[in-house]
Design a protein around this motif. Structure first.
Motif, PDB file in Angstrom:
ATOM      1  N   ALA A  42      47.846  42.622  44.427  1.00 14.49           N
ATOM      2  CA  ALA A  42      47.824  42.379  43.180  1.00 14.49           C
ATOM      3  C   ALA A  42      47.222  43.300  42.331  1.00 14.49           C
ATOM      4  O   ALA A  42      48.180  43.638  41.262  1.00 14.49           O
ATOM      5  CB  ALA A  42      46.734  41.262  43.149  1.00 14.49           C
ATOM      6  N   VAL A  43      46.351  44.340  42.743  1.00 15.78           N
ATOM      7  CA  VAL A  43      46.040  45.537  41.651  1.00 15.78           C
ATOM      8  C   VAL A  43      47.191  46.441  41.624  1.00 15.78           C
ATOM      9  O   VAL A  43      47.355  47.034  40.514  1.00 15.78           O
ATOM     10  CB  VAL A  43      44.913  45.978  42.224  1.00 15.78           C
ATOM     11  CG1 VAL A  43      44.435  47.475  41.583  1.00 15.78           C
ATOM     12  CG2 VAL A  43      43.623  45.119  42.266  1.00 15.78           C
ATOM     13  N   THR A  44      47.874  46.587  42.721  1.00 16.02           N
ATOM     14  CA  THR A  44      49.013  47.699  42.726  1.00 16.02           C
ATOM     15  C   THR A  44      50.064  46.926  41.542  1.00 16.02           C
ATOM     16  O   THR A  44      50.677  47.881  40.644  1.00 16.02           O
ATOM     17  CB  THR A  44      49.649  47.663  43.870  1.00 16.02           C
ATOM     18  OG1 THR A  44      48.720  48.342  44.843  1.00 16.02           O
ATOM     19  CG2 THR A  44      50.996  48.548  44.061  1.00 16.02           C
ATOM     20  N   GLU A  45      50.391  45.825  41.714  1.00 15.60           N
ATOM     21  CA  GLU A  45      51.432  45.012  40.763  1.00 15.60           C
ATOM     22  C   GLU A  45      50.787  45.272  39.312  1.00 15.60           C
ATOM     23  O   GLU A  45      51.439  45.565  38.389  1.00 15.60           O
ATOM     24  CB  GLU A  45      51.713  43.700  41.138  1.00 15.60           C
ATOM     25  CG  GLU A  45      52.712  43.436  42.394  1.00 15.60           C
ATOM     26  CD  GLU A  45      53.721  44.226  42.131  1.00 15.60           C
ATOM     27  OE1 GLU A  45      54.447  43.898  41.043  1.00 15.60           O
ATOM     28  OE2 GLU A  45      54.294  44.850  42.916  1.00 15.60           O
ATOM     29  N   ILE A  46      49.297  45.049  39.089  1.00 14.39           N
ATOM     30  CA  ILE A  46      48.783  45.154  37.698  1.00 14.39           C
ATOM     31  C   ILE A  46      48.883  46.471  37.267  1.00 14.39           C
ATOM     32  O   ILE A  46      49.292  46.607  35.801  1.00 14.39           O
ATOM     33  CB  ILE A  46      47.427  44.639  37.767  1.00 14.39           C
ATOM     34  CG1 ILE A  46      47.566  43.087  38.060  1.00 14.39           C
ATOM     35  CG2 ILE A  46      46.718  44.772  36.308  1.00 14.39           C
ATOM     36  CD1 ILE A  46      46.114  42.504  38.428  1.00 14.39           C
ATOM     37  N   ASP A  51      52.844  43.656  32.689  1.00  9.23           N
ATOM     38  CA  ASP A  51      52.351  42.465  31.833  1.00  9.23           C
ATOM     39  C   ASP A  51      50.842  42.897  31.265  1.00  9.23           C
ATOM     40  O   ASP A  51      50.177  42.435  31.702  1.00  9.23           O
ATOM     41  CB  ASP A  51      52.230  41.029  32.867  1.00  9.23           C
ATOM     42  CG  ASP A  51      51.793  39.967  32.225  1.00  9.23           C
ATOM     43  OD1 ASP A  51      51.742  40.091  30.799  1.00  9.23           O
ATOM     44  OD2 ASP A  51      51.495  38.937  32.708  1.00  9.23           O
ATOM     45  N   PRO A  52      50.953  43.645  30.279  1.00  2.80           N
ATOM     46  CA  PRO A  52      49.560  44.338  29.926  1.00  2.80           C
ATOM     47  C   PRO A  52      48.729  43.423  29.102  1.00  2.80           C
ATOM     48  O   PRO A  52      47.594  43.377  29.222  1.00  2.80           O
ATOM     49  CB  PRO A  52      50.205  45.379  28.927  1.00  2.80           C
ATOM     50  CG  PRO A  52      51.645  45.043  28.348  1.00  2.80           C
ATOM     51  CD  PRO A  52      51.974  44.236  29.690  1.00  2.80           C
ATOM     52  N   ASP A  53      49.420  42.220  28.803  1.00  5.11           N
ATOM     53  CA  ASP A  53      48.639  41.316  27.822  1.00  5.11           C
ATOM     54  C   ASP A  53      47.707  40.334  28.952  1.00  5.11           C
ATOM     55  O   ASP A  53      46.600  39.848  28.372  1.00  5.11           O
ATOM     56  CB  ASP A  53      49.498  40.103  27.228  1.00  5.11           C
ATOM     57  CG  ASP A  53      50.172  40.717  26.051  1.00  5.11           C
ATOM     58  OD1 ASP A  53      49.792  41.990  25.711  1.00  5.11           O
ATOM     59  OD2 ASP A  53      51.356  40.273  25.706  1.00  5.11           O
ATOM     60  N   SER A  54      48.154  40.198  30.265  1.00  2.86           N
ATOM     61  CA  SER A  54      47.113  39.544  31.178  1.00  2.86           C
ATOM     62  C   SER A  54      46.544  40.631  32.044  1.00  2.86           C
ATOM     63  O   SER A  54      45.825  39.831  32.989  1.00  2.86           O
ATOM     64  CB  SER A  54      48.144  38.426  31.822  1.00  2.86           C
ATOM     65  OG  SER A  54      48.969  37.763  31.119  1.00  2.86           O
ATOM     66  N   LEU A  59      42.511  41.008  36.482  1.00  3.66           N
ATOM     67  CA  LEU A  59      41.685  41.879  37.065  1.00  3.66           C
ATOM     68  C   LEU A  59      40.473  41.118  37.059  1.00  3.66           C
ATOM     69  O   LEU A  59      39.643  41.149  38.381  1.00  3.66           O
ATOM     70  CB  LEU A  59      41.704  43.173  36.470  1.00  3.66           C
ATOM     71  CG  LEU A  59      42.676  44.120  36.403  1.00  3.66           C
ATOM     72  CD1 LEU A  59      42.524  45.277  35.567  1.00  3.66           C
ATOM     73  CD2 LEU A  59      42.832  44.774  37.968  1.00  3.66           C
ATOM     74  N   LEU A  60      40.073  40.270  36.454  1.00  6.09           N
ATOM     75  CA  LEU A  60      38.428  39.693  36.587  1.00  6.09           C
ATOM     76  C   LEU A  60      38.857  38.566  37.601  1.00  6.09           C
ATOM     77  O   LEU A  60      37.895  38.492  38.709  1.00  6.09           O
ATOM     78  CB  LEU A  60      38.400  38.711  35.173  1.00  6.09           C
ATOM     79  CG  LEU A  60      37.321  37.849  35.295  1.00  6.09           C
ATOM     80  CD1 LEU A  60      35.953  38.787  35.602  1.00  6.09           C
ATOM     81  CD2 LEU A  60      37.227  37.099  34.105  1.00  6.09           C
ATOM     82  N   LEU A  61      39.813  37.956  37.783  1.00  4.14           N
ATOM     83  CA  LEU A  61      40.454  37.153  38.882  1.00  4.14           C
ATOM     84  C   LEU A  61      40.310  37.985  40.153  1.00  4.14           C
ATOM     85  O   LEU A  61      39.691  37.256  40.972  1.00  4.14           O
ATOM     86  CB  LEU A  61      41.498  36.320  38.646  1.00  4.14           C
ATOM     87  CG  LEU A  61      42.012  35.362  39.652  1.00  4.14           C
ATOM     88  CD1 LEU A  61      41.055  34.362  39.989  1.00  4.14           C
ATOM     89  CD2 LEU A  61      43.468  34.924  39.267  1.00  4.14           C
ATOM     90  N   SER A 173      31.029  45.272  41.977  1.00  5.13           N
ATOM     91  CA  SER A 173      30.201  44.512  41.232  1.00  5.13           C
ATOM     92  C   SER A 173      29.961  44.913  39.679  1.00  5.13           C
ATOM     93  O   SER A 173      29.912  44.306  38.774  1.00  5.13           O
ATOM     94  CB  SER A 173      28.999  44.480  41.777  1.00  5.13           C
ATOM     95  OG  SER A 173      28.845  44.046  43.223  1.00  5.13           O
ATOM     96  N   ALA A 174      30.247  46.254  39.651  1.00 11.54           N
ATOM     97  CA  ALA A 174      30.157  46.748  38.144  1.00 11.54           C
ATOM     98  C   ALA A 174      31.267  46.465  37.381  1.00 11.54           C
ATOM     99  O   ALA A 174      31.128  46.097  36.360  1.00 11.54           O
ATOM    100  CB  ALA A 174      29.850  48.521  38.507  1.00 11.54           C
ATOM    101  N   ALA A 175      32.323  46.598  38.213  1.00 10.09           N
ATOM    102  CA  ALA A 175      33.727  46.062  37.286  1.00 10.09           C
ATOM    103  C   ALA A 175      33.646  44.743  37.161  1.00 10.09           C
ATOM    104  O   ALA A 175      34.382  44.447  36.004  1.00 10.09           O
ATOM    105  CB  ALA A 175      34.951  46.683  38.496  1.00 10.09           C
ATOM    106  N   LEU A 176      33.349  44.108  37.693  1.00  7.03           N
ATOM    107  CA  LEU A 176      33.315  42.694  37.659  1.00  7.03           C
ATOM    108  C   LEU A 176      32.467  42.388  36.500  1.00  7.03           C
ATOM    109  O   LEU A 176      32.909  41.539  35.395  1.00  7.03           O
ATOM    110  CB  LEU A 176      32.713  41.835  38.598  1.00  7.03           C
ATOM    111  CG  LEU A 176      32.750  40.197  38.505  1.00  7.03           C
ATOM    112  CD1 LEU A 176      34.169  39.606  38.293  1.00  7.03           C
ATOM    113  CD2 LEU A 176      31.824  39.437  39.618  1.00  7.03           C
TER     114      LEU A 176
END
Length: 228
Positions: A42-46, A51-54, A59-61, A173-176
């Motif tokens: 998922a992160v590789t695709e993001i 799809d910059p708007d999402s 990433l939160l999910l 945890s920090a990123a979340l």
């Protein structure tokens, strides 16, 4: 006199089909590996930026789901690898393209303020980057996944558990917290608080401009339109 009618026993629940490699989906190691591989994909695709708007809510999910695997590893008993010394995996995959893609995608909200250890008295906040955090997480998870795919399951679980406590867990945890804060600022229509010099890589004319630009970019990323 009433008659009793026997009912047929309900069918037993069907077992989940085995994976292509023959592993059992109900197995702890398989579940952890599945969650980790899902995050990496998922992160590789993001990071490709299609799809910059999402990007921020996705990433939160993904980070939230990854930390479920981390929590399970943290609650599990200490895992010991079968071998005394870690087998050599060769060269690690380069994560610079992923990090650079995320940095470009998240600019200028990539930098955020974080307290490294909340239990250390009077610890001052420091600047973190979401793109750095995520690339560190990917590096650590890929390392364990290489062991898992090579059939060294205990080595993979040991690595994921150990690095959850020491490296990718704190980064996740920090990123979340940062990602959740970004989404909350947008959904509640609250401007960002200036970083007071922690944003060392950006040269803006003032704190008001930083808050305005960051807020506008967040709204564009998450809602797909400028609400400022």
């Amino acid at each position: 006199m009433s008659e009793t009618t026997s009912r047929p026993a309900p069918p037993a629940p069907a077992a989940a089909p085995p994976h292509a490699d023959g592993s059992d989906p109900a197995d702890f190691s398989t579940q952890i590996a599945d969650q980790i591989e899902s995050f990496l994909l998922a992160v590789t695709e993001i990071a490709k930026g299609d799809d910059p708007d999402s990007a921020v809510p996705y990433l939160l999910l993904e980070v939230s789901q990854l930390l479920l695997a981390g929590g399970r590893l943290g609650a599990y008993e200490d895992i010991l690898p079968d071998e005394r010394y870690e087998p050599d995996l060769g060269d690690e995959p380069d994560t610079d393209p992923l990090r650079e893609g995320l940095a470009a995608l998240l600019d200028p909200v990539d930098v955020y303020s974080e307290v490294f250890d909340p239990y250390e008295p009077r610890k001052a906040p420091v600047a973190h980057r979401l793109s750095d955090d995520l690339s560190v997480i990917v590096t650590e998870l890929r390392h364990g996944l290489a062991h898992y795919r090579a059939g060294r399951v205990s080595e993979a679980l040991w690595w994921w558990q150990f690095s959850y406590f020491t490296n990718w867990g704190p980064n996740a945890s920090a990123a979340l917290r940062a990602l959740q804060s970004l989404v909350a600022h947008v959904r509640l229509d609250q401007p960002l608080t200036p970083l007071d010099g922690l944003d060392t890589d950006q040269e803006l004319d003032g704190e008001d401009e930083l808050a305005e630009v960051a807020g506008r970019v967040m709204r564009a990323e998450i809602l797909g339109r400028d609400r400022s």
